[in-house]
Design a protein around this motif. Sequence first.
Motif, mmCIF file in Angstrom:
data_model
loop_
_atom_site.group_PDB
_atom_site.id
_atom_site.type_symbol
_atom_site.label_atom_id
_atom_site.label_comp_id
_atom_site.label_asym_id
_atom_site.label_seq_id
_atom_site.Cartn_x
_atom_site.Cartn_y
_atom_site.Cartn_z
ATOM 1 N N GLY A 211 1.883 5.618 1.447
ATOM 2 C CA GLY A 211 1.559 5.651 -0.069
ATOM 3 C C GLY A 211 1.769 4.048 -0.517
ATOM 4 N N VAL A 212 1.620 3.227 0.383
ATOM 5 C CA VAL A 212 2.042 1.907 0.059
ATOM 6 C C VAL A 212 0.814 1.036 -0.203
ATOM 7 N N LEU A 213 0.089 1.196 0.376
ATOM 8 C CA LEU A 213 -1.413 0.315 0.350
ATOM 9 C C LEU A 213 -2.093 0.302 -1.209
ATOM 10 N N ALA A 214 -1.868 1.350 -1.735
ATOM 11 C CA ALA A 214 -2.532 1.588 -3.001
ATOM 12 C C ALA A 214 -1.740 0.381 -4.138
ATOM 13 N N PHE A 215 -0.799 -0.142 -3.691
ATOM 14 C CA PHE A 215 -0.104 -1.215 -4.527
ATOM 15 C C PHE A 215 -0.755 -2.651 -4.476
ATOM 16 N N PHE A 216 -1.400 -2.663 -3.408
ATOM 17 C CA PHE A 216 -2.151 -3.994 -3.141
ATOM 18 C C PHE A 216 -3.580 -4.247 -3.072
ATOM 19 N N ILE A 217 -3.952 -5.056 -3.984
ATOM 20 C CA ILE A 217 -5.504 -5.569 -4.035
ATOM 21 C C ILE A 217 -5.938 -6.151 -2.909
ATOM 22 N N LYS A 218 -5.241 -7.267 -2.607
ATOM 23 C CA LYS A 218 -5.600 -8.033 -1.294
ATOM 24 C C LYS A 218 -4.849 -7.227 -0.090
ATOM 25 N N ARG A 219 -5.519 -6.222 0.418
ATOM 26 C CA ARG A 219 -5.079 -5.634 1.705
ATOM 27 C C ARG A 219 -5.278 -6.409 2.854
ATOM 28 N N TYR A 220 -6.249 -7.468 3.003
ATOM 29 C CA TYR A 220 -6.584 -7.917 4.171
ATOM 30 C C TYR A 220 -5.005 -8.931 4.402
ATOM 31 N N LYS A 221 -4.566 -9.523 3.559
ATOM 32 C CA LYS A 221 -3.280 -10.188 3.723
ATOM 33 C C LYS A 221 -2.053 -9.325 4.150
#
Length: 134
Positions: free
Chosen positions: A54-64
């Motif tokens: 449930g962590v990735l939802a908090f990142f707009i820049k997932r590539y980084k």
Amino acid sequence: MTGVDLDRRLIKVAKSRTYQCKKNYFYKLNITNYLSGKNLLKNKNFFDVVILSGVLAFFIKRYKILNNINKILKKGGRIYCFDRCIEKNIDFQYKVKLSDKKKWNTPSYIPSLKIHKNTVSRFFSNIIIKRFRI
């Protein structure tokens, strides 16, 4: 085993459990700052497995973020990601503000399954995506 969470209560629960590892470390840590690159250098090629729940939802820049996870994984390491995705071909971004506050929270992001798979496949091979319902 090393575990991190922003919530002290969850760290306390993790510490109270018995694990089959010789050494267990649990830290209260702002994962957003960590995965964004701060303090990352000392852990390069350090982890056998990284689990994101449930962590990735908090990142707009997932590539980084995914690039940094790739740096901290040992060669042949695995990443397990449990996150929300939208089955239809749309992406969804939203902000939340408590009614008694003036400031809006950082945007959260729910990608389409297609976008999620394409993003992850840029950094990792042998991707298996499984659908599950809670």
